[in-house]
Design an enzyme around this catalytic site. Structure first.
Site, mmCIF file in Angstrom:
data_model
loop_
_atom_site.group_PDB
_atom_site.id
_atom_site.type_symbol
_atom_site.label_atom_id
_atom_site.label_comp_id
_atom_site.label_asym_id
_atom_site.label_seq_id
_atom_site.Cartn_x
_atom_site.Cartn_y
_atom_site.Cartn_z
ATOM 1 N N GLY A 7 0.827 -1.214 0.000
ATOM 2 C CA GLY A 7 0.000 0.000 0.000
ATOM 3 C C GLY A 7 0.854 1.253 0.000
ATOM 4 O O GLY A 7 0.571 2.228 0.698
ATOM 5 N N ALA A 8 1.909 1.243 -0.844
ATOM 6 C CA ALA A 8 2.853 2.374 -0.855
ATOM 7 C C ALA A 8 2.444 3.467 -1.836
ATOM 8 O O ALA A 8 3.169 4.452 -1.993
ATOM 9 C CB ALA A 8 4.253 1.862 -1.201
ATOM 10 N N ARG A 33 -1.965 0.525 -7.871
ATOM 11 C CA ARG A 33 -1.787 1.624 -8.833
ATOM 12 C C ARG A 33 -0.304 1.777 -9.209
ATOM 13 O O ARG A 33 0.457 2.482 -8.543
ATOM 14 C CB ARG A 33 -2.356 2.920 -8.263
ATOM 15 C CG ARG A 33 -3.887 2.922 -8.264
ATOM 16 C CD ARG A 33 -4.445 4.092 -7.504
ATOM 17 N NE ARG A 33 -4.194 3.993 -6.077
ATOM 18 C CZ ARG A 33 -4.621 4.889 -5.170
ATOM 19 N NH1 ARG A 33 -5.300 5.940 -5.564
ATOM 20 N NH2 ARG A 33 -4.368 4.722 -3.897
ATOM 21 N N VAL A 59 -2.947 -7.317 -2.886
ATOM 22 C CA VAL A 59 -2.500 -8.265 -1.852
ATOM 23 C C VAL A 59 -3.477 -9.432 -1.664
ATOM 24 O O VAL A 59 -3.136 -10.424 -1.029
ATOM 25 C CB VAL A 59 -2.231 -7.578 -0.485
ATOM 26 C CG1 VAL A 59 -1.053 -6.635 -0.574
ATOM 27 C CG2 VAL A 59 -3.489 -6.865 0.040
ATOM 28 N N TYR A 151 -15.079 -3.140 9.551
ATOM 29 C CA TYR A 151 -13.721 -2.580 9.554
ATOM 30 C C TYR A 151 -13.079 -2.800 10.926
ATOM 31 O O TYR A 151 -11.923 -3.232 11.019
ATOM 32 C CB TYR A 151 -13.753 -1.091 9.195
ATOM 33 C CG TYR A 151 -12.381 -0.456 9.244
ATOM 34 C CD1 TYR A 151 -11.398 -0.799 8.320
ATOM 35 C CD2 TYR A 151 -12.050 0.467 10.237
ATOM 36 C CE1 TYR A 151 -10.131 -0.230 8.378
ATOM 37 C CE2 TYR A 151 -10.790 1.040 10.298
ATOM 38 C CZ TYR A 151 -9.835 0.689 9.365
ATOM 39 O OH TYR A 151 -8.574 1.234 9.421
ATOM 40 N N LYS A 155 -9.679 -4.966 11.985
ATOM 41 C CA LYS A 155 -8.515 -4.430 12.703
ATOM 42 C C LYS A 155 -8.331 -5.105 14.067
ATOM 43 O O LYS A 155 -7.198 -5.221 14.538
ATOM 44 C CB LYS A 155 -8.627 -2.904 12.833
ATOM 45 C CG LYS A 155 -8.461 -2.188 11.475
ATOM 46 C CD LYS A 155 -7.066 -2.417 10.869
ATOM 47 C CE LYS A 155 -6.845 -1.663 9.574
ATOM 48 N NZ LYS A 155 -5.491 -1.788 9.040
ATOM 49 N N THR A 186 -5.556 11.031 4.938
ATOM 50 C CA THR A 186 -5.048 10.309 3.760
ATOM 51 C C THR A 186 -6.230 10.147 2.801
ATOM 52 O O THR A 186 -7.257 10.788 2.965
ATOM 53 C CB THR A 186 -4.540 8.905 4.159
ATOM 54 O OG1 THR A 186 -5.667 8.158 4.659
ATOM 55 C CG2 THR A 186 -3.464 8.952 5.234
ATOM 56 N N PHE A 188 -7.954 7.558 2.863
ATOM 57 C CA PHE A 188 -8.754 6.525 3.539
ATOM 58 C C PHE A 188 -10.262 6.812 3.497
ATOM 59 O O PHE A 188 -11.060 5.952 3.114
ATOM 60 C CB PHE A 188 -8.260 6.411 4.991
ATOM 61 C CG PHE A 188 -9.012 5.437 5.835
ATOM 62 C CD1 PHE A 188 -8.696 4.083 5.817
ATOM 63 C CD2 PHE A 188 -10.044 5.854 6.669
ATOM 64 C CE1 PHE A 188 -9.395 3.173 6.605
ATOM 65 C CE2 PHE A 188 -10.745 4.951 7.456
ATOM 66 C CZ PHE A 188 -10.415 3.612 7.427
#
Ligand code: NDP
Ligand code: 8X3
Length: 252
Positions: A7-8, A33, A59, A151, A155, A186, A188
């Site tokens: 996720g860079a 991307r 991933v 979500y 986590k 971000t 997000f």
């Protein structure tokens, strides 16, 4: 020795890539991307003189991951630091209105993707008796908030896997750290609300969120501790976010 960051292409992962490159680490970057990874890689090579390899990877795609690891065994075997950062939320609705296809994406990315990537590197790290795995969890993995359901569950799962890895890898010399951020500005929320920028902006309205660099600094600090020190977990909130629950206006 290199650092693998999932996720860079955005947000915290991109900030980690910049921080680690500035600290003279070679990098292996993945995300879906490719155009963004290409641009970032070139920039970091030019700016810091480090080696940067990138692969377009979802991933969730275990078969492609296995193929990449075989085809580029030299690159993968050089990885000593793994930052499991790729992740997302989809929607913010009660379970009875939630979309099962969103749940699949969240659970498959945040949990199974993290497992697939981690599994890829473990045999090499165990053989070298060296390695550091940093999982980007969330405060949502500590406390459930209204409409956070799936979500949050994903986590909580990341936290369970981080603890489990520490037991399973006991004696191997491999460290496992979890960083659990609160609100970070971000992409997000843009992703969570399916591109609805107004809804995304409303999340950060009236308070100063963390920025991705705040998290990247903490990741780097954990990795830079001496080998006998493992920072198991850091919880980082913005000063203006006292907890996960929505804030009502302050009473006089
Ligand atoms: P961003 O949306 O800015 O970045 C998410 C990154 O994950 C992107 O690079 C994206 O790349 C990648 N990604 C998403 N799905 C996949 C996939 N299937 N395969 C590969 N890469 C994927 O959000 P953040 O930087 O905020 O999120 C990073 C991590 O931080 C996530 O795990 C998130 O849960 C966590 N977190 C975020 C917080 C916040 O408030 N922002 C707070 C607490 C934790 P691409 O789309 O190119 O594949
Ligand atoms: C992301 C932070 O509070 O939106 O993990 O769940 S929160």
């Amino acid at each position: 020795m290199s650092v693998f960051i999932s996720g860079a292409s955005s947000g915290i992962g991109e900030a980690c890539a910049r921080s680690f490159a500035a600290a003279h680490h070679n990098l292996v970057l993945v995300a879906r991307r490719e155009d963004r990874l290409k641009k970032l890689s070139q920039e970091l090579r030019d700016q810091f003189g480090v080696q940067v390899t990138y692969f377009s990877l979802d991933v969730r795609d275990r078969i492609k991951l296995e193929r990449l690891a075989q085809l580029h065994a030299d690159v993968f075997q050089d990885v000593d630091i793994l930052i499991n950062n790729a992740g997302l939320a989809r929607g913010r609705d009660v379970i009875q209105k939630g979309l099962p296809e969103d749940w699949d994406v969240v659970i498959d990315t945040n949990l199974k993707g993290l497992l697939y990537v981690t599994r890829t590197f473990l045999p090499g790290m165990i053989q070298k008796r060296r390695g550091h795995i940093v999982n980007i969890g969330s405060v949502a993995g500590h406390w459930v908030y209204q409409n956070g359901n799936v979500y949050c569950a994903s986590k909580f799962g990341v936290r369970a896997l981080s603890e489990a890895l520490r037991y399973d890898l006991h004696g191997s010399g491999i460290r496992v750290t979890e960083i659990s951020p609160g609100m970070v500005k971000t992409e997000f929320s843009h992703v969570r609300f399916d591109g609805d920028q107004e809804k995304a902006d409303a999340i950060y309205a009236g308070r100063t969120p963390l920025n991705p660099e705040d998290i990247a600094e903490s990741v780097l600090w954990c990795v830079q501790r001496p080998a006998h020190v493992n920072i198991q977990e850091i919880i980082i909130f913005p000063t203006e976010q006292p907890g996960v629950q929505p804030i009502t206006p302050k009473l006089d």
